[in-house]
Design a protein around this motif. Sequence first.
Motif, PDB file in Angstrom:
ATOM      1  N   GLU A  88     -10.219  20.135  -8.243  1.00 49.89           N
ATOM      2  CA  GLU A  88     -10.197  19.871  -9.609  1.00 49.89           C
ATOM      3  C   GLU A  88      -8.965  18.895 -10.117  1.00 49.89           C
ATOM      4  O   GLU A  88      -8.947  17.688 -10.539  1.00 49.89           O
ATOM      5  N   GLY A  89      -7.826  19.117  -9.273  1.00 47.06           N
ATOM      6  CA  GLY A  89      -6.517  18.479  -9.332  1.00 47.06           C
ATOM      7  C   GLY A  89      -6.837  17.080  -8.857  1.00 47.06           C
ATOM      8  O   GLY A  89      -6.390  15.944  -9.625  1.00 47.06           O
ATOM      9  N   LYS A  90      -7.755  16.870  -7.852  1.00 49.73           N
ATOM     10  CA  LYS A  90      -7.746  15.473  -7.195  1.00 49.73           C
ATOM     11  C   LYS A  90      -8.673  14.635  -8.368  1.00 49.73           C
ATOM     12  O   LYS A  90      -8.548  13.377  -8.143  1.00 49.73           O
ATOM     13  N   LYS A  91      -9.627  15.400  -8.666  1.00 55.69           N
ATOM     14  CA  LYS A  91     -10.753  14.882  -9.728  1.00 55.69           C
ATOM     15  C   LYS A  91      -9.818  14.080 -10.811  1.00 55.69           C
ATOM     16  O   LYS A  91      -9.956  13.008 -11.264  1.00 55.69           O
ATOM     17  N   TRP A  92      -9.073  14.912 -11.437  1.00 52.95           N
ATOM     18  CA  TRP A  92      -8.075  14.456 -12.755  1.00 52.95           C
ATOM     19  C   TRP A  92      -7.003  13.354 -12.320  1.00 52.95           C
ATOM     20  O   TRP A  92      -6.874  12.484 -13.211  1.00 52.95           O
ATOM     21  N   LEU A  93      -6.620  13.616 -11.050  1.00 54.90           N
ATOM     22  CA  LEU A  93      -5.762  12.690 -10.609  1.00 54.90           C
ATOM     23  C   LEU A  93      -6.337  11.181 -10.526  1.00 54.90           C
ATOM     24  O   LEU A  93      -5.863  10.285 -10.794  1.00 54.90           O
ATOM     25  N   ARG A  94      -7.697  11.219  -9.720  1.00 56.64           N
ATOM     26  CA  ARG A  94      -8.285  10.132  -9.575  1.00 56.64           C
ATOM     27  C   ARG A  94      -8.727   9.454 -11.052  1.00 56.64           C
ATOM     28  O   ARG A  94      -8.666   8.068 -11.220  1.00 56.64           O
ATOM     29  N   LYS A  95      -8.843  10.439 -12.109  1.00 55.74           N
ATOM     30  CA  LYS A  95      -9.387   9.777 -13.402  1.00 55.74           C
ATOM     31  C   LYS A  95      -8.148   8.896 -13.922  1.00 55.74           C
ATOM     32  O   LYS A  95      -8.056   7.968 -14.598  1.00 55.74           O
ATOM     33  N   ALA A  96      -6.865   9.375 -13.957  1.00 55.17           N
ATOM     34  CA  ALA A  96      -5.762   8.726 -14.286  1.00 55.17           C
ATOM     35  C   ALA A  96      -5.579   7.539 -13.471  1.00 55.17           C
ATOM     36  O   ALA A  96      -5.258   6.468 -14.078  1.00 55.17           O
ATOM     37  N   ALA A  97      -5.719   7.473 -12.250  1.00 50.09           N
ATOM     38  CA  ALA A  97      -5.397   6.307 -11.377  1.00 50.09           C
ATOM     39  C   ALA A  97      -6.735   5.319 -11.790  1.00 50.09           C
ATOM     40  O   ALA A  97      -6.342   4.134 -11.851  1.00 50.09           O
ATOM     41  N   ASP A  98      -7.840   5.629 -11.997  1.00 51.82           N
ATOM     42  CA  ASP A  98      -8.893   4.917 -12.228  1.00 51.82           C
ATOM     43  C   ASP A  98      -8.572   4.225 -13.917  1.00 51.82           C
ATOM     44  O   ASP A  98      -9.091   2.915 -14.067  1.00 51.82           O
ATOM     45  N   ALA A  99      -7.897   5.025 -14.627  1.00 48.35           N
ATOM     46  CA  ALA A  99      -7.577   4.423 -15.753  1.00 48.35           C
ATOM     47  C   ALA A  99      -6.175   3.376 -15.946  1.00 48.35           C
ATOM     48  O   ALA A  99      -5.608   2.955 -17.033  1.00 48.35           O
TER      49      ALA A  99
END
Length: 233
Positions: A88-99
């Motif tokens: 779950e942590g990686k998923k949200w980190l990727r969201k911030a990176a993609d943003a």
Amino acid sequence: MKWLRQGVVARVAVAAALMTGMAAHAQDRVAKSNDPETQTAVADYNAGNMTAALSEFRKAAQRGSRLAQFNYAMMLLNGEGTAANVDEGKKWLRKAADANMSHAQYVYGKMYDDGEFVGRDPVEAHRWFLKAAQQGHVQAELALANQFLDGRGTDRDNKQAFLWYKKAAEGGDMTAQYVTGSFYERGGDGVDRNLNVARAYYAAAAAQGDPAARLKYQQLSSQLRDQKEVKPQ
């Protein structure tokens, strides 16, 4: 440039961002959020109210706050306020990176560079470091320079390494200031040897407390003074 290898490896260990505590640090690297819930979450995190901070970051993250997404990811990865949840942590980190949050891009790349929480993948790390560096993220600029110098995740390219070291040095990174000084001291790879410029970069690193840079500054100052005193016959 074998003359740089040992110094860079040792310095990178010091300069590398630590995953622990990144949530509190993130607020210093991005513009303050106008989202009241994110601001409250940051305040709760800094006050040690982890359970409340986690809940508030989650709600703000779901509404699209990049800062909240990043901080929520870090809390999940580090097990703060909850049991660690890497996926779950990686998923949200990727969201911030993609943003397009540069610090999230840097940390995401760092995970792949170190093999932390994911399989080591220097090529993927390079891709994210480049995204962050192109936005002026100083740690990403340094990481990118190290990759070019070592040929890790990309072709070895000392000219590109110098370019990114210099950018990071101009951004105030002590390690990059020392290494940029080394390039100017030695010359080559498209860099004209210039002891005065080298001394200036060493001075900048020394002013931040680098003892090796202070020694280099003293050595070059003495060398330049001796050269000035030697008069042509």
